[in-house]
Write a protein that holds these residues in place. Sequence first.
Motif, PDB file in Angstrom:
ATOM      1  N   LEU A   1       0.867  -1.177   0.000  1.00  0.00           N
ATOM      2  CA  LEU A   1       0.000   0.000   0.000  1.00  0.00           C
ATOM      3  C   LEU A   1       0.900   1.222   0.000  1.00  0.00           C
ATOM      4  O   LEU A   1       1.623   1.474   0.959  1.00  0.00           O
ATOM      5  N   ARG A   2       0.882   1.966  -1.113  1.00  0.00           N
ATOM      6  CA  ARG A   2       1.713   3.168  -1.266  1.00  0.00           C
ATOM      7  C   ARG A   2       0.793   4.345  -1.558  1.00  0.00           C
ATOM      8  O   ARG A   2       0.123   4.353  -2.585  1.00  0.00           O
ATOM      9  N   LYS A   3       0.786   5.312  -0.661  1.00  0.00           N
ATOM     10  CA  LYS A   3      -0.048   6.504  -0.829  1.00  0.00           C
ATOM     11  C   LYS A   3      -1.486   6.131  -1.181  1.00  0.00           C
ATOM     12  O   LYS A   3      -2.061   6.620  -2.138  1.00  0.00           O
TER      13      LYS A   3
ATOM     14  N   ALA B   1      -4.932  -1.217  -7.704  1.00  0.00           N
ATOM     15  CA  ALA B   1      -6.167  -0.461  -7.470  1.00  0.00           C
ATOM     16  C   ALA B   1      -5.934   0.572  -6.376  1.00  0.00           C
ATOM     17  O   ALA B   1      -4.982   0.480  -5.605  1.00  0.00           O
ATOM     18  N   VAL B   2      -6.847   1.537  -6.309  1.00  0.00           N
ATOM     19  CA  VAL B   2      -6.884   2.447  -5.172  1.00  0.00           C
ATOM     20  C   VAL B   2      -7.234   1.586  -3.952  1.00  0.00           C
ATOM     21  O   VAL B   2      -7.992   0.618  -4.067  1.00  0.00           O
ATOM     22  N   GLY B   3      -6.671   1.924  -2.800  1.00  0.00           N
ATOM     23  CA  GLY B   3      -6.797   1.084  -1.609  1.00  0.00           C
ATOM     24  C   GLY B   3      -8.194   0.602  -1.286  1.00  0.00           C
ATOM     25  O   GLY B   3      -8.426  -0.595  -1.121  1.00  0.00           O
ATOM     26  N   HIS B   4      -9.176   1.517  -1.178  1.00  0.00           N
ATOM     27  CA  HIS B   4     -10.521   1.091  -0.793  1.00  0.00           C
ATOM     28  C   HIS B   4     -11.162   0.224  -1.879  1.00  0.00           C
ATOM     29  O   HIS B   4     -11.920  -0.690  -1.573  1.00  0.00           O
ATOM     30  N   VAL B   5     -10.846   0.463  -3.153  1.00  0.00           N
ATOM     31  CA  VAL B   5     -11.370  -0.379  -4.239  1.00  0.00           C
ATOM     32  C   VAL B   5     -10.769  -1.779  -4.122  1.00  0.00           C
ATOM     33  O   VAL B   5     -11.459  -2.785  -4.302  1.00  0.00           O
TER      34      VAL B   5
END
Length: 195
Positions: free
Chosen positions: A43-45, A102-106
Amino acid sequence: VVATLVMAALMLRSNSLGRQQLSQTLRFEKDRARPYIVFDLQLRKQCMYAVLRNDGLTSAKNVKLTIDPQLTSQNRQNKPSALTSHVISLITPKREISDFIAVGHVFYNEYSQPEFKGQLRYEAVDGSLYNEEFYIDLDYGKELLAIQEPDVAKELERLRKEIEKMRRSLERVAKISKQSIKPNIEASSSAMLDI
């Protein structure tokens, strides 16, 4: 004659131990100088990336990653990640290859049970084959992501209030400045008239 036979036996034993030590040293050196491919999900940014990295001292050839469940990439319209859909011909020492997933929450919506099992297959320049299994459990990241994501509406409201405070303060400073400047100007102009 007996002494000569004992000396010969001791020399044979000494030579045998020397060969064993040399063989072990060569094996240690080969293990030390091998490629060592590592796979991770990072998880990066607030974005999830699949990462392949060579932490070894030599290059790895024909790197093949298999993973369950299959990773899909938002950049590739939810097709399998490039790291899993292609054999990577070469990864040099200390090199990292990453793929945006993907974006984290996705990511956490798509993989509600974020546990991944897989296998890395690759070969060293000398032809040695390596087959290593891995397991990654990212369940802890759900809470980290929640901590990292600010509430945008609350942040905007906080900024609006801070800007309003600054505006009122500047108005007070301007009002005080006008009052203190006006008497000084009147005093200066009357003093000039006296001259």
